[in-house]
Scaffold this motif. Structure first.
Motif, mmCIF file in Angstrom:
data_model
loop_
_atom_site.group_PDB
_atom_site.id
_atom_site.type_symbol
_atom_site.label_atom_id
_atom_site.label_comp_id
_atom_site.label_asym_id
_atom_site.label_seq_id
_atom_site.Cartn_x
_atom_site.Cartn_y
_atom_site.Cartn_z
ATOM 1 N N SER A 209 0.821 -1.214 0.000
ATOM 2 C CA SER A 209 0.000 0.000 0.000
ATOM 3 C C SER A 209 0.853 1.261 0.000
ATOM 4 C CB SER A 209 -0.933 -0.001 1.221
ATOM 5 O OG SER A 209 -1.805 -1.114 1.187
ATOM 6 N N LEU A 210 1.963 1.237 0.715
ATOM 7 C CA LEU A 210 2.849 2.394 0.754
ATOM 8 C C LEU A 210 3.632 2.554 -0.551
ATOM 9 C CD1 LEU A 210 4.202 2.069 4.405
ATOM 10 C CD2 LEU A 210 2.625 3.806 3.537
ATOM 11 N N TRP A 211 3.903 1.445 -1.206
ATOM 12 C CA TRP A 211 4.676 1.460 -2.447
ATOM 13 C C TRP A 211 3.822 1.890 -3.640
ATOM 14 C CZ3 TRP A 211 8.553 -3.095 -3.553
ATOM 15 C CH2 TRP A 211 9.341 -2.776 -4.683
ATOM 16 N N THR A 212 2.585 1.403 -3.697
ATOM 17 C CA THR A 212 1.733 1.582 -4.871
ATOM 18 C C THR A 212 1.548 3.037 -5.307
ATOM 19 O OG1 THR A 212 0.545 -0.487 -4.412
ATOM 20 C CG2 THR A 212 -0.548 1.126 -5.843
ATOM 21 N N PRO A 213 1.240 4.004 -4.407
ATOM 22 C CA PRO A 213 0.999 5.382 -4.879
ATOM 23 C C PRO A 213 2.183 6.018 -5.592
ATOM 24 C CG PRO A 213 0.229 5.097 -2.627
ATOM 25 C CD PRO A 213 1.015 3.878 -2.968
ATOM 26 N N PHE A 214 3.389 5.484 -5.365
ATOM 27 C CA PHE A 214 4.575 6.085 -5.970
ATOM 28 C C PHE A 214 4.984 5.392 -7.274
ATOM 29 C CE2 PHE A 214 4.672 6.914 -1.428
ATOM 30 C CZ PHE A 214 4.849 8.293 -1.420
ATOM 31 N N ILE A 215 4.201 4.388 -7.676
ATOM 32 C CA ILE A 215 4.468 3.714 -8.945
ATOM 33 C C ILE A 215 3.948 4.537 -10.114
ATOM 34 C CG2 ILE A 215 3.847 1.695 -10.339
ATOM 35 C CD1 ILE A 215 3.929 0.021 -7.851
ATOM 36 N N ASN A 216 2.775 5.132 -9.900
ATOM 37 C CA ASN A 216 2.102 5.855 -10.981
ATOM 38 C C ASN A 216 1.409 7.087 -10.400
ATOM 39 O OD1 ASN A 216 0.195 6.673 -13.044
ATOM 40 N ND2 ASN A 216 0.443 4.657 -13.979
#
Length: 334
Positions: A209-216
């Motif tokens: 969840s913490l990683w996902t917003p910074f992917i796109n």
């Protein structure tokens, strides 16, 4: 009022995928935790707990995949080449798992080999499902309305992380199902095993969840821009409530509550994924409306779906109702 059939069909396919994950997830989980139960008698009871329903659970996978191909052919034509390898490995594993499930009952001398096959098939299928999800979340390269990436684009640290998360989640569903359906030593060991799996799953969900917003950038805006930020904040709160209910149910020796709470964790994770994706079929590349088949095709297929989906729901509910309650260790699949 005009109804956009593309969004209706997106909802049907999303429901089918969710139904597959929560229903087939626990019987895949049974195979994943096989190594923790060494005795053949224990494994017989474990497989007896899913024997009446496991074939029917996979119906939802067929509905989801078939619906995607028929109703969103452009999305299907892009996603499949991008995920050929993990999807093929998943399907081969599901087939091998099914063969192992049947053949372990036909022999006693080599049953340990089929048990190993059941474990491998279940584990690889779960891992590939998670990796496919992670690869889709991180993005698919598209040029000229077709896949433009490489053969190994699906294999990244993020997709491996999501694969491990799904594998751990299915294992948790499996042991909470055993906690619900069995008694005695198997039930006690399943409840004990559920505790570290719960902590591991929650940690993996937090990292993803913490990683996902910074992917796109699209994900970042979905999670932190108004009004979707309201739902983005609500999902973690509800997830925390499910986690509390799961842990308290295990510590208090309850049987149904941990399983329902584990299902709740999966449902809320799926809702969070939906918030990130909407209104895209392929994030940042293809929307639901752009990927949809002609309206005449969607209308024709919707007639069949309106007949088949209630029928599938009815026989699924009937099967679970008939085989409700604890498993009798002396009876079962032969």
């Amino acid at each position: 009022m005009d109804i956009d059939l593309s969004f209706v069909w997106a909802g049907i396919i999303a429901f089918a995928v969710l139904a597959y994950v929560v229903l087939d997830g626990f019987d895949l989980g049974i195979g994943i935790v096989f190594p923790f139960f060494r005795k053949r008698r224990d494994r017989d009871v474990m497989t007896n707990s899913i024997a009446p329903v496991w074939d029917g659970n996979e119906t939802w996978l067929v509905l989801g995949g078939g619906g995607l191909m028929a109703v969103f052919p452009l999305a299907y034509a892009i996603i499949m080449p991008a995920l050929y390898m993990p999807i093929i490995l998943m399907l081969v594993s599901l087939i091998f798992r099914g063969v192992a499930f049947e053949f372990r009952w036909r022999t006693h001398h080599e049953s340990h080999l089929w048990d190993f096959g059941f474990w491998i098939g279940s584990s690889v299928a779960a891992l590939m499902q998670g990796i496919s999800l992670g690869a889709l979340v991180q993005g698919v390269a598209v040029a000229g309305r077709q896949y433009a990436g490489g053969w190994w684009d699906w294999l990244t640290p993020f997709s491996i992380l999501t694969g491990v998360a799904v594998l751990t989640g299915y294992a948790l569903l499996g042991v909470t199902w055993l906690n619900l359906k069995t008694s005695g030593d198997i039930q006690a060991r399943s409840a004990k095993l559920a505790r570290p799996l719960s902590l591991a799953l929650l940690a993996l969900i937090a990292i993803v969840s913490l990683w996902t917003p910074f992917i796109n950038r699209i994900y970042f805006e979905r999670w932190f821009a108004w009004p979707t930020a309201f739902f983005s904040a609500l999902v973690p709160l509800l997830l925390a409530a499910c986690a509390f209910a799961l842990w308290s149910g295990l510590t208090q020796g309850k049987h149904l509550q941990p399983f329902l709470s584990a299902l709740g964790v999966f449902v809320l994770s799926f809702v969070g994924l939906g918030i990130s994706f909407y209104p895209y079929m392929i994030p940042g590349v293809l929307t639901i409306k752009e990927a949809a088949a002609p309206e005449s095709s969607m209308k024709f297929l919707l007639v069949g779906a309106m007949i088949l989906v209630p029928m599938i729901l009815a026989y699924t509910a009937y099967a679970y109702w008939v085989f409700r309650g604890k498993i009798d260790p002396e009876e079962g699949y032969h």
